[in-house]
Design an enzyme around this catalytic site. Structure first.
Site, PDB file in Angstrom:
ATOM      1  N   GLU A 249      10.304  22.645 -60.921  1.00 18.11           N
ATOM      2  CA  GLU A 249      10.742  23.243 -62.184  1.00 18.11           C
ATOM      3  C   GLU A 249      11.883  24.177 -61.839  1.00 18.11           C
ATOM      4  O   GLU A 249      11.691  25.126 -61.081  1.00 18.11           O
ATOM      5  CB  GLU A 249       9.598  24.025 -62.850  1.00 18.11           C
ATOM      6  CG  GLU A 249       8.536  23.145 -63.473  1.00 18.11           C
ATOM      7  CD  GLU A 249       9.075  22.209 -64.544  1.00 18.11           C
ATOM      8  OE1 GLU A 249      10.155  22.481 -65.118  1.00 18.11           O
ATOM      9  OE2 GLU A 249       8.417  21.181 -64.797  1.00 18.11           O
ATOM     10  N   GLU A 463       3.826  20.010 -65.823  1.00 13.93           N
ATOM     11  CA  GLU A 463       2.807  20.987 -65.472  1.00 13.93           C
ATOM     12  C   GLU A 463       1.977  21.265 -66.718  1.00 13.93           C
ATOM     13  O   GLU A 463       2.375  20.964 -67.832  1.00 13.93           O
ATOM     14  CB  GLU A 463       3.462  22.285 -65.007  1.00 13.93           C
ATOM     15  CG  GLU A 463       4.384  22.085 -63.815  1.00 13.93           C
ATOM     16  CD  GLU A 463       4.726  23.392 -63.136  1.00 13.93           C
ATOM     17  OE1 GLU A 463       3.976  23.776 -62.235  1.00 13.93           O
ATOM     18  OE2 GLU A 463       5.724  24.021 -63.505  1.00 13.93           O
TER      19      GLU A 463
HETATM   20  C1  UN1 Z   1       7.618  30.609 -70.900  1.00 14.06           C
HETATM   21  O1  UN1 Z   1       8.730  30.611 -71.406  1.00 14.06           O
HETATM   22  O2  UN1 Z   1       6.632  31.006 -71.517  1.00 14.06           O
HETATM   23  O3  UN1 Z   1      10.178  30.105 -64.690  1.00 14.06           O
HETATM   24  C2  UN1 Z   1       7.339  30.104 -69.547  1.00 14.06           C
HETATM   25  C3  UN1 Z   1      10.117  30.085 -65.915  1.00 14.06           C
HETATM   26  C4  UN1 Z   1       9.293  28.997 -66.539  1.00 14.06           C
HETATM   27  C5  UN1 Z   1       8.158  29.535 -67.335  1.00 14.06           C
HETATM   28  C6  UN1 Z   1       8.545  29.930 -68.703  1.00 14.06           C
HETATM   29  N1  UN1 Z   1       8.804  28.100 -65.532  1.00 14.06           N
HETATM   30  O4  UN1 Z   1      10.699  30.899 -66.585  1.00 14.06           O
END
Ligand code: UN1
Length: 482
Positions: A249, A463
């Site tokens: 991610e 995920e």
């Molecule tokens: C969210 O926006 O609630 O690293 C989660 C990050 C993402 C998670 C965001 N993987 O900002």
């Protein structure tokens, strides 16, 4: 000193411990945390590899009970854990609390999933043959987490890994070992066999080679920058023997489209929350505000008005809406991009100033910044800044808005503000993103449904939610002759 957790023991670091500093007050030392070297990382992998078959053989109820214990304790201690998270990361307390609750709910969700590992039974094309499709654990999973969600992202990787019978080696981000350590301490009392879960703290540059390259690691779940994600992928495929499966991610450059017919209050609320809450340090942040002509000036005026009332301050102080930037390096990156935007010809209409002190406290404070008159080709609109910086891109109409929204190498989340059902349906269908939000901020997601993106934002299965099983299990197809 906070130690590593390897093979069921608390272990002193091989290198000098690292300081965890409060970004809201850089005089405040949150704690000292052990630093591992490659040998310790390798010991953690060995412990995980030895424990994994036993954990795979544990009953679904045993796994569910362990995860439920962790979720329950996180929820019971949410005030204390939120305070620690806010203190080490700088996330405003209300958001920190929300994140801790999310982490607890994720463990509880996967406690349930551990009892629902699915399979299929199909008729074969051969007479009398039966075909079974079952899911098995992958093996040892390396979890590499970023600093911006110190407890929720570790939770949404570790909980499914354990639920489906894998063993875990968890390396938290160097900047936020406190929440990670607290989580590990809870997991250490959850009744897992020794070695099933391991914590090693330290720098990716020191530990990465072992954590990614050791043939006993079967899978790597990573959240972080695109550049590091590519290095993770390369290490997983270039090592000798079996490749590791990987899930990445990475960045975002998420558009929030505001159409002429949007409700102004809703659009401003979505933009302010999406762009600036959590100090803009979310891969789901709305950094490109794509606004059609007829509402543009009203939207910009309302944004400036709203931004003047966003209280910047110590993350743990009541009333703070925007906490500090996480550290000096990230602050430098944000300020460099703000300067770059001005050189590129965008106009800064609000914020963007670094405040070395707020209320007499030295910290990495940055006023949320809004650019207007920006174009989608500017670097500030193409590269992920990862700070409280957003730009308005003025477009003629909905068609141009959609084209601009999709004109990016990323594809994590995307939003549209409109009161038209027809337009909402059109954008829902054509936005090229893993997650689409209609009249809601692009950031701030539910804990029980798939999370992930397209294009350069993500690689591999989703995920969260039951879709997490795609990554944390391997499918076996079994043929049984009559
Ligand atoms: C969210 O926006 O609630 O690293 C989660 C990050 C993402 C998670 C965001 N993987 O900002």
């Amino acid at each position: 000193m906070h130690r590593h957790y390897i093979g069921g023991e608390w272990v002193t670091g091989a290198a000098d411990p690292a300081e965890n500093i409060n970004p809201s007050d850089t005089r405040d030392l949150v704690g000292l945390y052990a630093q591992a070297n490659g040998v310790q990382a390798s010991e953690a992998i060995a412990a995980a590899a030895a424990a994994q078959p036993g954990w795979a053989a544990a009953t679904p109820q045993q796994r569910a009970d362990a995860l439920d214990f962790v979720g329950q304790e996180i929820l019971l201690r949410q005030v204390e854990l939120a305070d620690l998270l806010a203190r080490e990361e700088g996330k405003a307390l209300a958001d920190a609390r929300g994140e801790v609750v999310r982490a607890g709910q994720i463990f509880k969700f996967f406690a349930g999933e551990a009892l629902r590992v699915p399979g299929e039974l199909l008729a074969s094309v051969r007479p009398g043959m039966a075909v079974e499709i079952t899911r098995e654990p992958v093996g040892v999973v390396t979890v590499i987490a970023p600093w911006n969600f110190p407890i929720a992202i570790p939770a949404w990787k570790i909980a499914p890994a354990l639920a489906y019978g894998n063993a875990v080696v968890f390396k938290p981000a160097e900047l936020v070992p406190g929440s990670a350590w607290a989580l590990a301490e809870i997991i250490s009392r959850a009744g897992l066999p020794a070695g099933t879960f391991n914590l090693v703290m330290g720098r990716g540059s020191v530990l990465g080679e072992v954590l990614l390259g050791d043939p006993r690691v079967a899978a790597v779940s990573f959240t972080g920058s695109e550049a590091t994600g590519r290095r993770v992928a390369a290490a997983c495929v270039s090592r000798p023997g079996a490749m590791a499966r990987f899930q990445l991610e990475m960045g975002g450059k998420n558009p929030l489209v505001v159409l002429d017919d949007a409700e102004l209050d809703v659009a401003v609320q979505c933009a302010v929350n999406g762009a600036f809450f959590s100090t803009g340090q979310r891969c789901t942040a709305s950094s490109r505000l794509v606004v059609t002509d007829a509402i543009h000036d009203r939207f910009v005026a309302a944004m400036c008005e709203r931004m003047a009332h966003l209280t910047l301050g110590d993350a743990r102080r009541a009333g703070t809406v925007i906490g500090p930037v996480v550290d000096a390096r990230q602050l430098r990156q944000d300020l460099d991009y703000i300067a770059l935007g001005q050189r590129e010809g965008a106009r800064l209409v609000a914020g963007g100033q670094h405040r070395p002190q707020v209320d007499g406290q030295p910290g990495h404070y940055l006023e949320p910044a809004l650019f207007v008159e920006s174009s989608n080709s500017m670097r500030i609109n193409r590269e992920e800044i990862f700070g409280p910086v957003a730009s308005v891109i003025r477009v003629r109409d909905a068609d141009e808005a959609l084209a601009v929204a999709n004109d990016t190498e990323f594809g994590l989340s995307a939003g549209v503000c409109t009161t038209s059902l027809k337009m909402a349906a059109h954008f829902k269908r054509h936005l090229q993103a893993g997650m689409v939000m209609v009249n809601a901020p692009t950031a701030g997601v539910d804990p029980h449904v798939p999370f992930g993106g397209r294009k350069a934002s993500s690689h591999g299965p989703r995920e969260q939610g039951r879709h997490a099983a795609e990554f944390y299990t391997v499918v076996k197809t079994t043929y049984v002759a009559p």
